[in-house]
Write an enzyme that holds these catalytic residues in place. Structure first.
Site, PDB file in Angstrom:
ATOM      1  N   SER A 177       0.874  -1.183   0.000  1.00  9.51           N
ATOM      2  CA  SER A 177       0.000   0.000   0.000  1.00  9.51           C
ATOM      3  C   SER A 177       0.902   1.221   0.000  1.00  9.51           C
ATOM      4  O   SER A 177       1.905   1.239   0.716  1.00  9.51           O
ATOM      5  CB  SER A 177      -0.878   0.082   1.251  1.00  9.51           C
TER       6      SER A 177
ATOM      7  N   LYS B  26      -7.947   0.092  -3.820  1.00  7.43           N
ATOM      8  CA  LYS B  26      -8.054  -1.276  -4.355  1.00  7.43           C
ATOM      9  C   LYS B  26      -7.089  -2.224  -3.628  1.00  7.43           C
ATOM     10  O   LYS B  26      -7.396  -3.378  -3.363  1.00  7.43           O
ATOM     11  CB  LYS B  26      -7.753  -1.282  -5.857  1.00  7.43           C
TER      12      LYS B  26
ATOM     13  N   TYR C 212      -7.023   6.288   1.760  1.00  7.69           N
ATOM     14  CA  TYR C 212      -6.080   5.540   2.601  1.00  7.69           C
ATOM     15  C   TYR C 212      -6.735   5.102   3.909  1.00  7.69           C
ATOM     16  O   TYR C 212      -6.856   3.913   4.180  1.00  7.69           O
ATOM     17  CB  TYR C 212      -4.856   6.416   2.875  1.00  7.69           C
TER      18      TYR C 212
HETATM   19  P1  NAD Z   1       6.379   1.940   1.162  1.00 12.18           P
HETATM   20  O1  NAD Z   1       5.628   2.806   0.237  1.00 12.18           O
HETATM   21  O2  NAD Z   1       7.829   2.149   1.332  1.00 12.18           O
HETATM   22  O3  NAD Z   1       6.141   0.403   0.797  1.00 12.18           O
HETATM   23  C1  NAD Z   1       4.925  -0.084   0.315  1.00 12.18           C
HETATM   24  C2  NAD Z   1       5.216  -1.038  -0.819  1.00 12.18           C
HETATM   25  O4  NAD Z   1       3.983  -1.551  -1.343  1.00 12.18           O
HETATM   26  C3  NAD Z   1       5.932  -0.360  -1.983  1.00 12.18           C
HETATM   27  O5  NAD Z   1       7.073  -1.117  -2.340  1.00 12.18           O
HETATM   28  C4  NAD Z   1       4.896  -0.338  -3.109  1.00 12.18           C
HETATM   29  O6  NAD Z   1       5.467  -0.361  -4.381  1.00 12.18           O
HETATM   30  C5  NAD Z   1       4.084  -1.582  -2.772  1.00 12.18           C
HETATM   31  N1  NAD Z   1       2.713  -1.571  -3.303  1.00 12.18           N
HETATM   32  C6  NAD Z   1       1.768  -0.608  -3.149  1.00 12.18           C
HETATM   33  N2  NAD Z   1       0.633  -0.978  -3.769  1.00 12.18           N
HETATM   34  C7  NAD Z   1       0.860  -2.202  -4.299  1.00 12.18           C
HETATM   35  C8  NAD Z   1       0.084  -3.115  -5.067  1.00 12.18           C
HETATM   36  N3  NAD Z   1      -1.193  -2.853  -5.396  1.00 12.18           N
HETATM   37  N4  NAD Z   1       0.640  -4.275  -5.465  1.00 12.18           N
HETATM   38  C9  NAD Z   1       1.922  -4.573  -5.142  1.00 12.18           C
HETATM   39  N5  NAD Z   1       2.710  -3.754  -4.428  1.00 12.18           N
HETATM   40  C10 NAD Z   1       2.176  -2.583  -4.013  1.00 12.18           C
HETATM   41  O7  NAD Z   1       5.652   2.020   2.581  1.00 12.18           O
HETATM   42  P2  NAD Z   1       6.079   1.429   3.985  1.00 12.18           P
HETATM   43  O8  NAD Z   1       6.392   2.563   4.845  1.00 12.18           O
HETATM   44  O9  NAD Z   1       7.073   0.337   3.814  1.00 12.18           O
HETATM   45  O10 NAD Z   1       4.685   0.832   4.455  1.00 12.18           O
HETATM   46  C11 NAD Z   1       4.397  -0.566   4.421  1.00 12.18           C
HETATM   47  C12 NAD Z   1       3.013  -0.786   4.981  1.00 12.18           C
HETATM   48  O11 NAD Z   1       2.952  -0.269   6.319  1.00 12.18           O
HETATM   49  C13 NAD Z   1       1.903  -0.075   4.204  1.00 12.18           C
HETATM   50  O12 NAD Z   1       0.789  -0.923   4.134  1.00 12.18           O
HETATM   51  C14 NAD Z   1       1.595   1.143   5.029  1.00 12.18           C
HETATM   52  O13 NAD Z   1       0.272   1.559   4.876  1.00 12.18           O
HETATM   53  C15 NAD Z   1       1.875   0.650   6.429  1.00 12.18           C
HETATM   54  N6  NAD Z   1       2.231   1.758   7.331  1.00 12.18           N
HETATM   55  C16 NAD Z   1       3.425   2.395   7.202  1.00 12.18           C
HETATM   56  C17 NAD Z   1       3.714   3.474   8.034  1.00 12.18           C
HETATM   57  C18 NAD Z   1       5.004   4.232   7.960  1.00 12.18           C
HETATM   58  O14 NAD Z   1       5.139   5.244   8.672  1.00 12.18           O
HETATM   59  N7  NAD Z   1       5.993   3.849   7.186  1.00 12.18           N
HETATM   60  C19 NAD Z   1       2.771   3.886   8.980  1.00 12.18           C
HETATM   61  C20 NAD Z   1       1.556   3.216   9.041  1.00 12.18           C
HETATM   62  C21 NAD Z   1       1.301   2.139   8.224  1.00 12.18           C
END
Ligand code: NAD
Ligand code: UDP
Length: 325
Positions: free
Chosen positions: A86, A102, A156
């Site tokens: 995501s 999605k 989101y």
């Molecule tokens: P990030 O954007 O670095 O990593 C998310 C990864 O998901 C990316 O590599 C992206 O290309 C991939 N992705 C997105 N949509 C996709 C799809 N439809 N199919 C395949 N790949 C897809 O973000 P992150 O910081 O590593 O976050 C990881 C998860 O943790 C996410 O779900 C995010 O919502 C959640 N999260 C992160 C934080 C934060 O502060 N980093 C806080 C709350 C929640």
């Protein structure tokens, strides 16, 4: 004499090329597990996983997880599934709102079905955004939140709430082993330097001696968790016993105002940057005012608390960002 029997597992990580997923992959590979990463690189970067390509225990599948897994997965013998895919930054989901909902809605539904059919355990990465602009502070897992269901951030936060609902419905209906984590602001090396999040944005501005841009008056707060600490908590949540159907906050409760965040980064980078204040507009117009996790549940159920203080984590992150200057 104690004998530890540790069975190596086959693990699927969606979003494995992102900040959290790539560090989680490093950690799990180091323990000998086999990892398949599914990522469409919408916000993740090839740089993050370059070190893994060629590792016999690592397999990369470039695909969009909002489609049914049968369209991109041939193998079905995974024991654990981390659903991390995501966009996570406001800029990332603002630029890709449909894909974001999605991924968290359809993607989570399909992956739950897939996991159930192969009897795999699924961990869903939800977010502190599930609490919206919270009226309870700090936020406990029992808080229902204060979310604008049709607001600019709803692609989101509402889709993450949908994902949580889907997990809990499948847990109740099928006794499926699903676990939900609500992750609070996480940062570290491999943060995208240009995704507009506060830590990468301020570090890049400070390293370039450009103005550090604060939206609003800088009094709003965030609580920042270093990525290695977060990875440790994810593993405890996934591999711990008797956690099916649990929802647990993961984050560092040390809370900072955005102005303090700017000043700390300015000091640690020895920067001459001026700090400037801009109006909140666009995706920032509904910025949550404050955010701090209550991690009592993680302390108790996972025996986990973060161990990296903010300045230590920032120093490591600043070193990483120097290559982008
Ligand atoms: P990030 O954007 O670095 O990593 C998310 C990864 O998901 C990316 O590599 C992206 O290309 C991939 N992705 C997105 N949509 C996709 C799809 N439809 N199919 C395949 N790949 C897809 O973000 P992150 O910081 O590593 O976050 C990881 C998860 O943790 C996410 O779900 C995010 O919502 C959640 N999260 C992160 C934080 C934060 O502060 N980093 C806080 C709350 C929640
Ligand atoms: N922020 C800021 N300047 C920036 C980037 C972010 O003042 O260049 C503020 C933003 O308004 C928010 C906080 O920092 O209050 C955290 O923003 P971020 O995008 O990191 O994530 P959020 O917690 O809002 O998802």
């Amino acid at each position: 004499m104690f004998v530890f029997l540790f069975i190596l597992a086959k693990i699927l990580i969606t979003g494995g090329a992102g900040l959290i997923g790539s560090h989680l992959t490093d950690s799990l590979l180091a323990k000998g597990h086999q990892i398949t990463c599914v990522d469409n690189f919408i916000t993740g970067r090839k740089d993050n996983i370059e070190n893994l390509l060629g590792n016999a225990n690592y397999n990369l599948i470039e695909a969009d997880v909002s489609n049914p897994p049968d369209t991109y997965l041939k193998e079905k013998d995974y024991q654990y599934l981390f659903h991390l895919a995501s966009p996570a930054s406001p800029k990332g989901y603002f630029n890709n709102p449909i894909l974001t909902y999605k991924t968290n809605a359809f993607g989570t539904h399909y992956l739950l079905e897939f996991a159930r059919n192969i009897n795999a355990r699924l961990l869903y990465s939800s977010t502190s955004e599930s609490y919206g602009d919270p009226l309870e502070h700090p936020q406990k897992e029992t808080y229902w939140g204060n979310v604008n269901p049709v607001g600019i951030r709803s692609c989101y936060d509402v889709s993450k709430r949908f994902g949580e609902m889907a997990c809990m419905t499948n847990f109740r209906q099928f006794k499926q082993d699903v676990r939900i984590v609500r992750i609070f602001n996480t940062y570290g090396p491999r943060n995208d330097p240009y995704d507009g999040r506060v830590i990468p944005a301020f570090i890049m501005q400070a390293l370039k001696n450009e103005p550090i841009t604060i939206y609003g008056d800088g009094s709003h707060t965030r609580s920042y968790c270093y990525v290695a600490d977060l990875v440790e908590s994810l593993e405890k949540m996934m591999f711990g016993e008797n956690l099916a159907g649990e929802i647990i906050n993961l984050g560092n409760p040390e809370e900072y105002s955005i102005l303090d965040t700017a000043n700390i980064i300015k000091k640690l980078t020895n920067s001459n940057s001026e700090i400037i204040f801009k109006t909140m507009e666009g995706v920032r117009s509904e910025d949550p005012q404050k955010r701090q996790p209550d991690i009592t549940k993680a302390n108790t159920m996972l025996s986990w608390s973060p161990s990296t203080d903010f300045e230590t984590g920032l120093k490591k992150t600043i070193e990483y960002f120097k290559k982008y200057i």
